[in-house]
Design an enzyme around this catalytic site. Sequence first.
Site, PDB file in Angstrom:
ATOM      1  N   ASN A  50     129.780  55.318  52.131  1.00 18.82           N
ATOM      2  CA  ASN A  50     130.320  54.138  53.021  1.00 18.82           C
ATOM      3  C   ASN A  50     131.995  54.356  53.074  1.00 18.82           C
ATOM      4  OD1 ASN A  50     130.903  53.764  50.083  1.00 18.82           O
ATOM      5  ND2 ASN A  50     131.315  51.788  50.333  1.00 18.82           N
ATOM      6  N   ILE A  51     132.410  54.088  54.403  1.00 18.37           N
ATOM      7  CA  ILE A  51     133.655  54.426  54.906  1.00 18.37           C
ATOM      8  C   ILE A  51     134.479  52.817  55.263  1.00 18.37           C
ATOM      9  CG2 ILE A  51     135.163  55.490  56.365  1.00 18.37           C
ATOM     10  CD1 ILE A  51     132.832  57.802  56.733  1.00 18.37           C
ATOM     11  N   GLU A  52     135.103  52.622  54.568  1.00 17.03           N
ATOM     12  CA  GLU A  52     135.820  50.903  54.674  1.00 17.03           C
ATOM     13  C   GLU A  52     136.898  51.145  55.878  1.00 17.03           C
ATOM     14  OE1 GLU A  52     136.116  48.931  50.975  1.00 17.03           O
ATOM     15  OE2 GLU A  52     134.110  48.940  51.033  1.00 17.03           O
ATOM     16  N   CYS A  61     128.207  51.463  56.555  1.00 20.66           N
ATOM     17  CA  CYS A  61     127.485  51.912  55.276  1.00 20.66           C
ATOM     18  C   CYS A  61     127.146  53.207  55.219  1.00 20.66           C
ATOM     19  CB  CYS A  61     126.366  51.061  55.229  1.00 20.66           C
ATOM     20  SG  CYS A  61     126.407  49.317  55.366  1.00 20.66           S
ATOM     21  N   GLU A  63     124.389  54.519  54.469  1.00 21.69           N
ATOM     22  CA  GLU A  63     122.934  54.857  55.178  1.00 21.69           C
ATOM     23  C   GLU A  63     123.222  55.353  56.508  1.00 21.69           C
ATOM     24  OE1 GLU A  63     123.705  52.388  53.068  1.00 21.69           O
ATOM     25  OE2 GLU A  63     121.920  51.705  52.227  1.00 21.69           O
ATOM     26  N   CYS A  98     121.633  47.223  53.724  1.00 22.21           N
ATOM     27  CA  CYS A  98     121.681  45.955  54.408  1.00 22.21           C
ATOM     28  C   CYS A  98     120.784  45.812  55.609  1.00 22.21           C
ATOM     29  CB  CYS A  98     123.059  45.737  54.685  1.00 22.21           C
ATOM     30  SG  CYS A  98     123.556  46.829  56.219  1.00 22.21           S
ATOM     31  N   CYS A 101     121.426  48.412  58.442  1.00 21.42           N
ATOM     32  CA  CYS A 101     120.949  49.690  58.352  1.00 21.42           C
ATOM     33  C   CYS A 101     119.440  49.773  58.240  1.00 21.42           C
ATOM     34  CB  CYS A 101     121.426  50.356  56.966  1.00 21.42           C
ATOM     35  SG  CYS A 101     123.238  50.561  56.767  1.00 21.42           S
TER      36      CYS A 101
END
Length: 141
Positions: A50-52, A61, A63, A98, A101
């Site tokens: 995940n990359i915020e 996300c 995935e 989620c 995804c």
Amino acid sequence: QRLCKGDTMTDDRLCRAALEAAENAYNPYSHFSVGAALLCGDGSVYTGCNIENASFTPTVCAERVAVFKAVSEGRRDFVKIAVAGKGRGKTYGICPPCGVCRQVLSEFCKSGFEILLVTDGGYEAHTLGELLPLSFEFTGE
Ligand code: THU
């Protein structure tokens, strides 16, 4: 990370690749780390974390990162994905993908596509059909 064709990709190894990918999570806001490892029909494996983002909405996300990396390199035939997630100071518990995804996976994967959810000591296997029943398919022109 990509494993070479010819390597035997067991569920166990795929789960370990997901755990390893979670180490790269960029999560200064949620402190929740997710890793995904996507096995392709040709034996290659694409990982994602995940990359915020400070603006929150652009966050992606693990995935989707794995799927988009694979598709961008010409892969579309997917066999299964392993997903591992944990909060700060916590151990890995199941991290079901989620809804967004699941929808992205359904673009490329059939209902029998396996989703391995990593737990503290192992994993549990589900299918995409189970997690996204009655999925939308575009039937227009
Ligand atoms: N996240 C994922 O990477 N995959 C999931 O299946 C659920 C949520 C990430 C997004 C965000 O960085 C953090 O987990 C908390 O929602």
